[in-house]
Design an enzyme around this catalytic site. Structure first.
Site, PDB file in Angstrom:
ATOM      1  N   SER A  10      13.899  19.216  35.910  1.00 11.34           N
ATOM      2  CA  SER A  10      15.064  19.767  36.610  1.00 11.34           C
ATOM      3  C   SER A  10      14.866  19.625  38.109  1.00 11.34           C
ATOM      4  CB  SER A  10      15.222  21.252  36.268  1.00 11.34           C
ATOM      5  OG  SER A  10      16.046  21.869  37.238  1.00 11.34           O
ATOM      6  N   HIS A  34      17.285  16.507  34.438  1.00  9.59           N
ATOM      7  CA  HIS A  34      18.088  17.669  34.065  1.00  9.59           C
ATOM      8  C   HIS A  34      18.822  18.171  35.308  1.00  9.59           C
ATOM      9  CE1 HIS A  34      18.748  21.376  31.614  1.00  9.59           C
ATOM     10  NE2 HIS A  34      18.578  22.027  32.750  1.00  9.59           N
ATOM     11  N   ASP A  36      21.283  20.931  36.810  1.00  8.45           N
ATOM     12  CA  ASP A  36      21.817  22.277  36.597  1.00  8.45           C
ATOM     13  C   ASP A  36      23.086  22.479  37.401  1.00  8.45           C
ATOM     14  OD1 ASP A  36      19.812  23.617  34.875  1.00  8.45           O
ATOM     15  OD2 ASP A  36      18.445  23.081  36.506  1.00  8.45           O
ATOM     16  N   MET A  38      25.870  25.051  38.418  1.00  8.43           N
ATOM     17  CA  MET A  38      26.134  26.503  38.447  1.00  8.43           C
ATOM     18  C   MET A  38      27.345  26.767  39.331  1.00  8.43           C
ATOM     19  SD  MET A  38      22.279  27.951  38.904  1.00  8.43           S
ATOM     20  CE  MET A  38      20.888  27.261  37.985  1.00  8.43           C
ATOM     21  N   HIS A  67      23.359  20.332  32.464  1.00  6.85           N
ATOM     22  CA  HIS A  67      23.326  21.684  31.889  1.00  6.85           C
ATOM     23  C   HIS A  67      24.367  22.507  32.624  1.00  6.85           C
ATOM     24  CE1 HIS A  67      20.827  25.671  31.456  1.00  6.85           C
ATOM     25  NE2 HIS A  67      21.967  25.703  30.788  1.00  6.85           N
ATOM     26  N   MET A  69      26.239  25.588  33.598  1.00  7.94           N
ATOM     27  CA  MET A  69      26.270  27.059  33.645  1.00  7.94           C
ATOM     28  C   MET A  69      27.522  27.441  34.408  1.00  7.94           C
ATOM     29  SD  MET A  69      22.221  27.448  34.271  1.00  7.94           S
ATOM     30  CE  MET A  69      22.158  25.727  34.765  1.00  7.94           C
ATOM     31  N   MET A 138      17.472  28.947  26.069  1.00  3.80           N
ATOM     32  CA  MET A 138      17.045  29.385  27.403  1.00  3.80           C
ATOM     33  C   MET A 138      15.843  30.307  27.263  1.00  3.80           C
ATOM     34  SD  MET A 138      18.919  27.882  29.638  1.00  3.80           S
ATOM     35  CE  MET A 138      18.156  28.706  31.042  1.00  3.80           C
ATOM     36  N   GLY A 143      20.168  30.785  35.945  1.00  4.96           N
ATOM     37  CA  GLY A 143      20.605  31.073  37.311  1.00  4.96           C
ATOM     38  C   GLY A 143      19.628  30.600  38.375  1.00  4.96           C
ATOM     39  N   PHE A 144      18.341  30.708  38.067  1.00  5.59           N
ATOM     40  CA  PHE A 144      17.352  30.387  39.094  1.00  5.59           C
ATOM     41  C   PHE A 144      16.131  29.717  38.501  1.00  5.59           C
ATOM     42  CE2 PHE A 144      19.833  34.011  40.421  1.00  5.59           C
ATOM     43  CZ  PHE A 144      20.242  33.621  41.688  1.00  5.59           C
ATOM     44  N   GLY A 145      15.528  28.837  39.298  1.00  6.77           N
ATOM     45  CA  GLY A 145      14.247  28.260  38.913  1.00  6.77           C
ATOM     46  C   GLY A 145      13.120  29.218  39.251  1.00  6.77           C
ATOM     47  N   ASP A 174      14.266  25.649  28.254  1.00  5.67           N
ATOM     48  CA  ASP A 174      14.542  25.582  29.689  1.00  5.67           C
ATOM     49  C   ASP A 174      14.220  26.931  30.323  1.00  5.67           C
ATOM     50  OD1 ASP A 174      15.534  25.176  32.221  1.00  5.67           O
ATOM     51  OD2 ASP A 174      17.618  24.877  31.605  1.00  5.67           O
TER      52      ASP A 174
HETATM   53  C1  DX5 Z   1      17.684  27.883  35.244  1.00  5.14           C
HETATM   54  C2  DX5 Z   1      17.870  26.411  35.040  1.00  5.14           C
HETATM   55  C3  DX5 Z   1      16.620  25.669  34.862  1.00  5.14           C
HETATM   56  C4  DX5 Z   1      15.666  25.700  36.011  1.00  5.14           C
HETATM   57  C5  DX5 Z   1      14.292  25.706  35.424  1.00  5.14           C
HETATM   58  O1  DX5 Z   1      18.891  28.532  35.055  1.00  5.14           O
HETATM   59  O2  DX5 Z   1      18.682  26.176  33.904  1.00  5.14           O
HETATM   60  O3  DX5 Z   1      16.864  24.318  34.450  1.00  5.14           O
HETATM   61  O4  DX5 Z   1      15.761  24.605  36.881  1.00  5.14           O
HETATM   62  O5  DX5 Z   1      13.389  25.926  36.437  1.00  5.14           O
HETATM   63  P1  DX5 Z   1      11.879  26.336  36.127  1.00  5.14           P
HETATM   64  O6  DX5 Z   1      11.278  25.232  35.333  1.00  5.14           O
HETATM   65  O7  DX5 Z   1      11.296  26.509  37.479  1.00  5.14           O
HETATM   66  O8  DX5 Z   1      11.917  27.624  35.331  1.00  5.14           O
HETATM   67 ZN    ZN Z   2      18.780  24.104  33.145  1.00 11.19          ZN
END
Ligand code: DX5
Ligand code: ZN
Length: 221
Positions: A10, A34, A36, A38, A67, A69, A138, A143-145, A174
């Site tokens: 991602s 990937h 994301d 949002m 993906h 969201m 999930m 929402g956040f990495g 993920d």
């Molecule tokens: C979170 C995203 C993920 C995110 C994963 O909502 O869907 O794809 O980028 O990040 P990591 O691997 O840091 O948890």
């Molecule tokens: Zn994702």
């Protein structure tokens, strides 16, 4: 026999000023990238509007695993398939017509993905398996990495693996996937791994992808 493994990094935690370059850094060792999406409504964060996402898809040297969201996934998901994403995943929590939207994604030539948030069970969606090319479990709240892997999702991964049975459906996880967590997710049945911060916060993103693949590949089917 070893299960086929896919690593789908991602770019959420990559350098947004040069995403095409960031994708090139991991291209030789990754299966898809990937992306994301949002909308700051479905999740409390915003990444790309459709125009910015289209540019990333156009410039990416890797096939794109989108993906979504976003609310209104029924309208938006087919558009992402149409611009050339290889895979488009919508959330069950954001659609009014799962079957129709999965069909619409496939009819544009993309793989169809169906995602569940941590508080959503997978079992009631088993009936869509003939229309699904990938389930996404999930393993953090979307929402956040950079969040911690939720170990209590392991049972859901196992259930999804049982639902899939012998069908050629990919099982993606993920959130919080790293050197510490990828093996337990593999053992539970996952075969497709999103990794954001583990890859892009590493000094050598490509080496980390290779490491993750080795760790995931070491579990027999
Ligand atoms: C979170 C995203 C993920 C995110 C994963 O909502 O869907 O794809 O980028 O990040 P990591 O691997 O840091 O948890
Ligand atoms: Zn994702």
């Amino acid at each position: 026999m070893l299960r086929e493994v896919r690593i789908t990094p991602s770019i959420l935690n990559a350098n947004f000023d040069d995403l095409a370059g960031e994708i090139r850094r991991i291209a030789d060792v990754s299966d898809l990238v990937h992306l994301d999406i949002m909308d700051n409504v479905f999740v409390p964060n915003f990444t790309f509007d459709f125009e910015a996402a289209s540019k990333i898809v156009r410039e990416s040297v890797l096939p794109v695993d989108a993906h979504l969201m976003v609310v209104d996934a029924d309208r938006i998901a087919p558009q992402y398939a149409e611009i050339g994403c290889a895979s488009v995943t919508l959330h069950v929590e954001a659609t009014n017509d799962i079957a129709q939207t999965l069909r619409a994604i496939r009819s544009q030539g993309a793989r169809s993905g169906l995602a569940v948030k941590p508080n959503t069970q997978i079992d009631e969606y088993a009936e869509f398996s003939d229309l699904v090319d990938m389930y996404l479990i999930m393993t953090v709240e979307p929402g956040f990495g950079g969040q911690k892997f939720m170990f209590d999702m392991i049972e859901k991964i196992q259930r999804a693996r049982r639902i899939i049975g012998s069908r050629p459906i990919w099982l993606q996880v993920d959130g919080g996937i790293s050197e510490e967590t990828i093996e337990i997710a593999t053992a539970a049945g996952a075969d497709t791994f999103v990794a954001g911060s583990a890859v892009f916060k590493s000094p050598d993103p490509a080496a980390m992808v290779t490491k993750l693949r080795e760790l995931a590949g070491s579990v027999p089917e």
